[in-house]
Design a protein around this motif. Sequence first.
Motif, PDB file in Angstrom:
ATOM      1  N   GLU A 156       0.813  -1.211   0.000  1.00  0.00           N
ATOM      2  CA  GLU A 156       0.000   0.000   0.000  1.00  0.00           C
ATOM      3  C   GLU A 156       0.854   1.272   0.000  1.00  0.00           C
ATOM      4  OE1 GLU A 156      -3.024  -0.229  -0.547  1.00  0.00           O
ATOM      5  OE2 GLU A 156      -3.895  -2.015   0.369  1.00  0.00           O
ATOM      6  N   MET A 157       2.150   1.137   0.287  1.00  0.00           N
ATOM      7  CA  MET A 157       3.056   2.284   0.274  1.00  0.00           C
ATOM      8  C   MET A 157       3.788   2.432  -1.053  1.00  0.00           C
ATOM      9  SD  MET A 157       4.792   2.084   4.037  1.00  0.00           S
ATOM     10  CE  MET A 157       3.854   2.344   5.549  1.00  0.00           C
ATOM     11  N   GLY A 158       3.429   1.591  -2.016  1.00  0.00           N
ATOM     12  CA  GLY A 158       4.088   1.669  -3.321  1.00  0.00           C
ATOM     13  C   GLY A 158       4.863   0.422  -3.691  1.00  0.00           C
ATOM     14  N   LEU A 159       4.319  -0.750  -3.358  1.00  0.00           N
ATOM     15  CA  LEU A 159       4.934  -2.040  -3.709  1.00  0.00           C
ATOM     16  C   LEU A 159       6.330  -2.203  -3.106  1.00  0.00           C
ATOM     17  CD1 LEU A 159       4.071  -2.147  -7.560  1.00  0.00           C
ATOM     18  CD2 LEU A 159       2.575  -2.685  -5.627  1.00  0.00           C
ATOM     19  N   LEU A 160       6.553  -1.628  -1.926  1.00  0.00           N
ATOM     20  CA  LEU A 160       7.909  -1.588  -1.373  1.00  0.00           C
ATOM     21  C   LEU A 160       8.429  -2.966  -0.980  1.00  0.00           C
ATOM     22  CD1 LEU A 160       7.807   1.650   0.836  1.00  0.00           C
ATOM     23  CD2 LEU A 160       8.438   1.387  -1.571  1.00  0.00           C
ATOM     24  N   GLY A 161       7.562  -3.812  -0.418  1.00  0.00           N
ATOM     25  CA  GLY A 161       7.999  -5.157  -0.018  1.00  0.00           C
ATOM     26  C   GLY A 161       8.379  -6.017  -1.207  1.00  0.00           C
ATOM     27  N   SER A 162       7.564  -5.996  -2.247  1.00  0.00           N
ATOM     28  CA  SER A 162       7.867  -6.806  -3.427  1.00  0.00           C
ATOM     29  C   SER A 162       9.069  -6.247  -4.187  1.00  0.00           C
ATOM     30  CB  SER A 162       6.648  -6.907  -4.342  1.00  0.00           C
ATOM     31  OG  SER A 162       6.117  -5.643  -4.651  1.00  0.00           O
ATOM     32  N   LYS A 163       9.227  -4.931  -4.203  1.00  0.00           N
ATOM     33  CA  LYS A 163      10.412  -4.338  -4.840  1.00  0.00           C
ATOM     34  C   LYS A 163      11.684  -4.814  -4.138  1.00  0.00           C
ATOM     35  CE  LYS A 163       8.295  -0.102  -6.635  1.00  0.00           C
ATOM     36  NZ  LYS A 163       8.176   1.381  -6.467  1.00  0.00           N
ATOM     37  N   HIS A 164      11.636  -4.818  -2.805  1.00  0.00           N
ATOM     38  CA  HIS A 164      12.802  -5.261  -2.034  1.00  0.00           C
ATOM     39  C   HIS A 164      13.109  -6.731  -2.321  1.00  0.00           C
ATOM     40  CE1 HIS A 164      15.346  -6.400   1.363  1.00  0.00           C
ATOM     41  NE2 HIS A 164      14.470  -7.369   1.588  1.00  0.00           N
ATOM     42  N   LEU A 165      12.101  -7.589  -2.249  1.00  0.00           N
ATOM     43  CA  LEU A 165      12.345  -9.019  -2.394  1.00  0.00           C
ATOM     44  C   LEU A 165      12.749  -9.381  -3.820  1.00  0.00           C
ATOM     45  CD1 LEU A 165      12.402 -11.799  -1.116  1.00  0.00           C
ATOM     46  CD2 LEU A 165       9.959 -12.038  -1.629  1.00  0.00           C
ATOM     47  N   ALA A 166      12.110  -8.762  -4.805  1.00  0.00           N
ATOM     48  CA  ALA A 166      12.469  -9.045  -6.196  1.00  0.00           C
ATOM     49  C   ALA A 166      13.933  -8.697  -6.456  1.00  0.00           C
ATOM     50  CB  ALA A 166      11.558  -8.278  -7.140  1.00  0.00           C
ATOM     51  N   LYS A 167      14.361  -7.555  -5.953  1.00  0.00           N
ATOM     52  CA  LYS A 167      15.753  -7.125  -6.134  1.00  0.00           C
ATOM     53  C   LYS A 167      16.704  -8.078  -5.405  1.00  0.00           C
ATOM     54  CE  LYS A 167      18.709  -3.020  -5.708  1.00  0.00           C
ATOM     55  NZ  LYS A 167      18.766  -1.593  -5.266  1.00  0.00           N
ATOM     56  N   ARG A 168      16.323  -8.485  -4.216  1.00  0.00           N
ATOM     57  CA  ARG A 168      17.175  -9.397  -3.439  1.00  0.00           C
ATOM     58  C   ARG A 168      17.320 -10.744  -4.148  1.00  0.00           C
ATOM     59  NH1 ARG A 168      16.307 -11.316   2.944  1.00  0.00           N
ATOM     60  NH2 ARG A 168      18.186 -12.636   3.020  1.00  0.00           N
ATOM     61  N   LEU A 169      16.217 -11.294  -4.627  1.00  0.00           N
ATOM     62  CA  LEU A 169      16.263 -12.599  -5.279  1.00  0.00           C
ATOM     63  C   LEU A 169      17.012 -12.535  -6.613  1.00  0.00           C
ATOM     64  CD1 LEU A 169      12.646 -13.843  -4.515  1.00  0.00           C
ATOM     65  CD2 LEU A 169      14.768 -14.599  -3.423  1.00  0.00           C
ATOM     66  N   LYS A 170      16.864 -11.416  -7.312  1.00  0.00           N
ATOM     67  CA  LYS A 170      17.611 -11.246  -8.566  1.00  0.00           C
ATOM     68  C   LYS A 170      19.111 -11.207  -8.286  1.00  0.00           C
ATOM     69  CE  LYS A 170      18.171 -10.386 -12.974  1.00  0.00           C
ATOM     70  NZ  LYS A 170      17.893 -11.409 -14.001  1.00  0.00           N
ATOM     71  N   SER A 171      19.508 -10.530  -7.219  1.00  0.00           N
ATOM     72  CA  SER A 171      20.931 -10.451  -6.873  1.00  0.00           C
ATOM     73  C   SER A 171      21.488 -11.812  -6.479  1.00  0.00           C
ATOM     74  CB  SER A 171      21.155  -9.451  -5.733  1.00  0.00           C
ATOM     75  OG  SER A 171      20.674  -9.965  -4.492  1.00  0.00           O
ATOM     76  N   GLU A 172      20.597 -12.713  -6.039  1.00  0.00           N
ATOM     77  CA  GLU A 172      21.009 -14.063  -5.661  1.00  0.00           C
ATOM     78  C   GLU A 172      20.869 -15.049  -6.821  1.00  0.00           C
ATOM     79  OE1 GLU A 172      18.691 -15.017  -2.204  1.00  0.00           O
ATOM     80  OE2 GLU A 172      19.683 -13.512  -0.954  1.00  0.00           O
ATOM     81  N   ASN A 173      20.551 -14.522  -8.006  1.00  0.00           N
ATOM     82  CA  ASN A 173      20.449 -15.326  -9.236  1.00  0.00           C
ATOM     83  C   ASN A 173      19.386 -16.423  -9.150  1.00  0.00           C
ATOM     84  OD1 ASN A 173      22.579 -13.957 -10.673  1.00  0.00           O
ATOM     85  ND2 ASN A 173      24.036 -15.023  -9.341  1.00  0.00           N
ATOM     86  N   LEU A 174      18.260 -16.093  -8.539  1.00  0.00           N
ATOM     87  CA  LEU A 174      17.151 -17.041  -8.506  1.00  0.00           C
ATOM     88  C   LEU A 174      16.729 -17.379  -9.934  1.00  0.00           C
ATOM     89  CD1 LEU A 174      14.971 -18.318  -6.435  1.00  0.00           C
ATOM     90  CD2 LEU A 174      13.465 -16.563  -7.389  1.00  0.00           C
ATOM     91  N   ASN A 175      16.504 -18.651 -10.196  1.00  0.00           N
ATOM     92  CA  ASN A 175      16.033 -19.108 -11.508  1.00  0.00           C
ATOM     93  C   ASN A 175      14.506 -19.088 -11.498  1.00  0.00           C
ATOM     94  OD1 ASN A 175      15.508 -20.300 -13.961  1.00  0.00           O
ATOM     95  ND2 ASN A 175      16.735 -22.125 -13.597  1.00  0.00           N
TER      96      ASN A 175
END
Length: 324
Positions: free
Chosen positions: A175-194
């Motif tokens: 509700e604050m601007g997708l902040l939780g999903s933005k954080h997790l998506a970036k984190r998982l991308k940095s960890e090379n999630l397939n």
Amino acid sequence: MKYTLSLCLLLLILSCKTKIESEPVIITSTEVREMVSYLASDDLLGRYAGSEGIDKAATYIENQFESYGVKPYFKTYRDHFKIDSLDAFNVVGFIEGTDDVLKKEVIILGAHYDHIGYGNGIKKHGGKLTENDSLANGANDNASGTAAIMAYSKYFAQSKSNKRSIMFTLFSAEEMGLLGSKHLAKRLKSENLNLYAMVNLEMVGVPLKNKDYEVFLSGYELSNMAEKMNSYIKQSNYIGSSEVAIKYQLFKRSDNYPFYNQFKVPCQSISSCDLSNFDYYHHADDEIGELNFEFMASVINKTIPAIEQMSNTETKEIVMYEQE
């Protein structure tokens, strides 16, 4: 002869027991109601990110995951991040796939579990109070989607029928601007999630009106996700395309979008609320009495086979269309 008959009887009993134990999990409307009723209760004070209420919601989700046998993806279920000085956290569970090769590919199932709180929090988000109620319970938005994700996790924890791994993600600060999903998506991308695909559940508590489909998919025209999921369900138009979703660009307005931005794979939201069928978006009257739990259970049970098949195909059948 006597021993032979006894042995046959024992084998028959064991066979029947195995069949009973392997029966598919059916998610009942009563279970769904119980989950939504807690998440949307007054005790949770509208589940505002960083609040005591959302901490209670997170603890409840964690306890449900643990009871089902869903493991944390990280060291604990909580994926912490900061909103200025505010502590916030997503809740992330994981069921590893059963295939040695396909388990390296991950399907994310997600929903946001936060809402807009009460009093000034509602006003801040353009919500509506009533004369007698200043608390936004957020039953449809999005305790309904959160309950669906927990129900999926229960099913797959019991069935163990997913060759690909499945991550169950409940996001804060949507509700604050997708902040939780933005954080997790970036984190998982940095960890090379397939990442194979991401399916987000957003407001599935009420049925659509006068439509030839039961739920719609945001970004319908961007991938073959709806087509493939319908074929897996064996119902040609269960998941449809919404003109409202296209008009208001709902593809970009929910937690699927940060994952698409990071991974450029099919990441889309399933919903049954196009606002023509629900009068209480960001409203104090978004309470459990407005929801249809038989419908919610039906959505969950209808989409489980689609997710199950998605997790088991030998190749990645769901793909983005080429964009001009």
